[in-house]
Design a protein around this motif. Structure first.
Motif, PDB file in Angstrom:
ATOM      1  N   ASN A 131       3.814  -0.333   6.966  1.00 12.67           N
ATOM      2  CA  ASN A 131       3.192   0.316   8.127  1.00 12.67           C
ATOM      3  C   ASN A 131       1.926  -0.458   8.472  1.00 12.67           C
ATOM      4  OD1 ASN A 131       1.789   1.999   9.932  1.00 12.67           O
ATOM      5  ND2 ASN A 131       2.631   3.851   8.988  1.00 12.67           N
ATOM      6  N   HIS A 132       2.045  -1.407   9.390  1.00  7.53           N
ATOM      7  CA  HIS A 132       0.944  -2.322   9.665  1.00  7.53           C
ATOM      8  C   HIS A 132      -0.289  -1.621  10.227  1.00  7.53           C
ATOM      9  CE1 HIS A 132       3.545  -5.639   8.724  1.00  7.53           C
ATOM     10  NE2 HIS A 132       4.444  -5.223   9.600  1.00  7.53           N
ATOM     11  N   SER A 135      -1.947   0.423   7.490  1.00  2.31           N
ATOM     12  CA  SER A 135      -2.490  -0.469   6.461  1.00  2.31           C
ATOM     13  C   SER A 135      -3.781  -1.123   6.925  1.00  2.31           C
ATOM     14  CB  SER A 135      -1.461  -1.539   6.094  1.00  2.31           C
ATOM     15  OG  SER A 135      -0.345  -0.966   5.452  1.00  2.31           O
ATOM     16  N   GLU A 136      -3.785  -1.626   8.172  1.00  2.54           N
ATOM     17  CA  GLU A 136      -4.977  -2.297   8.682  1.00  2.54           C
ATOM     18  C   GLU A 136      -6.144  -1.328   8.807  1.00  2.54           C
ATOM     19  OE1 GLU A 136      -4.072  -4.445  12.210  1.00  2.54           O
ATOM     20  OE2 GLU A 136      -2.614  -5.764  11.230  1.00  2.54           O
ATOM     21  N   GLU A 137      -5.843  -0.100   9.181  1.00  3.41           N
ATOM     22  CA  GLU A 137      -6.893   0.908   9.269  1.00  3.41           C
ATOM     23  C   GLU A 137      -7.454   1.224   7.880  1.00  3.41           C
ATOM     24  OE1 GLU A 137      -7.662   5.457  10.946  1.00  3.41           O
ATOM     25  OE2 GLU A 137      -5.692   4.514  11.134  1.00  3.41           O
ATOM     26  N   ALA A 138      -6.554   1.338   6.910  1.00  3.92           N
ATOM     27  CA  ALA A 138      -6.993   1.623   5.538  1.00  3.92           C
ATOM     28  C   ALA A 138      -7.842   0.480   4.989  1.00  3.92           C
ATOM     29  CB  ALA A 138      -5.782   1.864   4.637  1.00  3.92           C
ATOM     30  N   TYR A 338      -1.386  -6.004   1.269  1.00  6.34           N
ATOM     31  CA  TYR A 338      -0.931  -6.137   2.656  1.00  6.34           C
ATOM     32  C   TYR A 338      -0.558  -7.582   2.960  1.00  6.34           C
ATOM     33  CZ  TYR A 338      -1.061  -5.923   7.762  1.00  6.34           C
ATOM     34  OH  TYR A 338      -0.741  -6.011   9.090  1.00  6.34           O
ATOM     35  N   TYR A 339      -1.374  -8.511   2.525  1.00  3.31           N
ATOM     36  CA  TYR A 339      -1.116  -9.930   2.774  1.00  3.31           C
ATOM     37  C   TYR A 339       0.140 -10.396   2.036  1.00  3.31           C
ATOM     38  CZ  TYR A 339      -1.603 -14.987   2.274  1.00  3.31           C
ATOM     39  OH  TYR A 339      -1.374 -16.334   2.249  1.00  3.31           O
ATOM     40  N   ASN A 340       0.256 -10.041   0.779  1.00 10.14           N
ATOM     41  CA  ASN A 340       1.381 -10.515  -0.026  1.00 10.14           C
ATOM     42  C   ASN A 340       2.720  -9.977   0.474  1.00 10.14           C
ATOM     43  OD1 ASN A 340      -0.221 -12.016  -1.707  1.00 10.14           O
ATOM     44  ND2 ASN A 340      -0.462 -10.395  -3.226  1.00 10.14           N
ATOM     45  N   ASN A 341       2.681  -8.846   1.172  1.00 11.30           N
ATOM     46  CA  ASN A 341       3.928  -8.297   1.703  1.00 11.30           C
ATOM     47  C   ASN A 341       4.568  -9.231   2.729  1.00 11.30           C
ATOM     48  OD1 ASN A 341       5.858  -6.036   2.157  1.00 11.30           O
ATOM     49  ND2 ASN A 341       4.958  -6.079   4.209  1.00 11.30           N
ATOM     50  N   SER A 342       3.747 -10.038   3.414  1.00  9.97           N
ATOM     51  CA  SER A 342       4.270 -10.944   4.431  1.00  9.97           C
ATOM     52  C   SER A 342       4.544 -12.331   3.875  1.00  9.97           C
ATOM     53  CB  SER A 342       3.282 -11.054   5.600  1.00  9.97           C
ATOM     54  OG  SER A 342       2.045 -11.574   5.138  1.00  9.97           O
TER      55      SER A 342
END
Length: 487
Positions: A131-132, A135-138, A338-342
């Motif tokens: 959930n981008h 995630s970015e908000e968190a 979050y980064y490693n997910n991509s």
């Protein structure tokens, strides 16, 4: 029989009687020793019946309490105590006693809690990385909370601003060991650098708040009211950048200006910034967004074109307290997850469990503060006798984590509410078996001794009867001989 033969027979009987009596006395002594042994066995049995062992309350089966033998592993394990307390064991130097697995994880982390957790198979990243938006908000909130704790925010650190989520590296050159983030800047027609900011709507230039200020007309000396703003370099001085196409009504406290559509607008709050040509762009919006063009340039709301330059910076740790470090580590964990997910090459299968993470965090902080130690023989950590002996001798001490004090509080073997001294039922069963076996053996030996004594007694009576008979014969022979010689 002859005198000599009778004398020889009497001596033989006397010897046998003496030997018989000695054997009876020896058996009597043996029976006495059996009695002594019986008393010792009975005392040992009574002592075993009074034996106790230390146990820890582990839970309830209905209304019935469940206990387990007190060992290091049982006491310090996650959720291994019924009341939910987390226990810690220290040596007499105050160092935390840990398992070899925790020792290795701590040394691999070298002060980094996230690496420490990773070595144990866990992460404190609590976000759904698919959930981008969330995630970015968190991530933004986590970094903002950390930066606020050290007197900063994402919007004011080193004149660089909001996080850009296209991260370049987490371990690269001068950024080794730190999260990196992207910032951006542009230049105006005079070559002056203009900081750019970024939010979910894109890059923007920040407008300055317009203010009404009074100044003296150098020609007439009259005090007049003008409108302008202060840049960062003008703040704290009497200098303003004047905006001539905006008026201010001192009675109503409102500004009047002409908007992009040519309409005259009156407002209480107004902002302005300087475009690349030096003209003031006035708006009721604080942010002047740049719009991306197909030629890889951006234009602002005034139609001025800009080249945007991105720059990577390290978001390093600047705190001094445990709480600040925890906020920083949490923000790093979210960012990396979050980064490693991509990036499929760095994807890991770490487990997030809030309770487990908090359990390890308390241990990690205690090790960082007090140091740590291990045991040469890790089987000791499962041994009740070893653990209790170490605690009783003072070689080890106990502490539990207090949610009120936010730290570990000392406790003792005999005063802690989770630890109890109970009858050792297993030892009692063994003692019962040993006692019964030993007493059966003693009883069997005693019966054997009684049989031997009865046999010796019968033999003694027969010998005594024969002794009296031979002695009587000898006595008569002696009397007869005296009568012959006297005649």
């Amino acid at each position: 029989m002859g005198m000599a033969a009778s004398q020889a027979r009497l001596l033989s009987i006397t010897a046998r009687l003496s030997n018989n009596e000695m054997e009876q006395q020896s058996i009597a002594y043996s029976k006495q020793r059996l009695s002594d042994n019986s008393e010792q066995i009975n005392n040992a049995y009574l002592e075993a019946l009074n034996a106790t062992k230390y146990q820890v309350l582990t839970g309830y089966n209905g209304s019935e309490a469940s206990y387990a033998d007190l060992t290091y592993n049982q006491l310090t394990g996650l959720n291994s105590v019924a009341n939910g307390k987390q226990y810690l064991v220290k040596d007499n130097k105050g160092q935390v006693l840990v398992t070899s697995a925790i020792q290795k994880a701590y040394e691999a982390g070298n002060g980094d809690f996230n690496i420490f957790l990773k070595e144990l198979g866990y992460t404190q990243a609590s976000i759904d990385v698919t959930n981008h938006t969330a995630s970015e908000e968190a991530i933004h909130n986590a970094w903002d909370e950390y930066l606020a704790s050290v007197g900063k925010s994402i919007d004011d650190m080193d004149s660089q601003h909001i996080l850009n989520f296209d991260y370049t590296s987490f371990s690269n050159e001068s950024f080794d060991g730190y999260v990196t983030y992207n910032t951006a800047y542009t230049t105006d027609v005079n070559g002056q650098t203009i900081d750019l900011y970024k939010d979910s709507n894109g890059y923007y230039k920040e407008r300055y708040l317009l203010q009404a200020f009074q100044t003296e007309d150098p020609t007439t000396g009259e005090i007049i009211t003008q409108v302008g703003y202060q840049t960062e370099t003008q703040e704290g001085t009497d200098e303003y950048t004047t905006v001539n196409d905006v008026t201010y009504n001192t009675e109503t406290g409102t500004f009047t200006y002409t908007n992009m559509d040519g309409e005259e607008v009156e407002t209480n709050v107004l902002y302005a910034d300087t475009d690349a040509s030096g003209n003031a762009l006035v708006s009721e919006e604080q942010k002047n967004y740049l719009t991306w063009q197909n030629n890889n340039t951006y234009i602002d709301e005034g139609g001025i074109s800009y080249q945007v330059t991105k720059e990577s910076k390290a978001l390093n740790y600047e705190g001094t307290t445990t709480a600040q470090r925890e906020l920083y580590d949490y923000a790093v964990a979210l960012t990396e997850a979050y980064y490693n997910n991509s990036n499929s090459s760095t994807t890991t299968t770490l487990t997030y469990d809030a309770e487990t993470v908090n359990y390890y965090k308390n241990i990690f902080n205690a090790m960082s503060t007090n140091g740590y130690t291990t045991t040469d023989n890790e089987t000791n950590l499962k041994d009740t006798d070893w653990f209790v002996e170490q605690l009783k001798s003072g070689a080890l001490t106990l502490a539990y984590y207090s949610t009120t004090d936010k730290s570990f509080v000392n406790t003792t073997l005999n005063s802690d509410e989770s630890i109890t001294e109970k009858e050792d039922s297993a030892a009692m069963v063994i003692a019962e078996q040993v006692y019964q076996s030993q007493m059966d053996q003693l009883e069997s030996q005693d019966k054997q001794f009684d049989l031997q004594l009865n046999k010796l007694e019968s033999e003694h009576n027969a010998l005594q009867t024969e002794y009296d008979s031979v002695k009587s014969v000898i006595s008569k022979n002696v009397e007869k001989s005296f009568n012959i010689f006297n005649a």
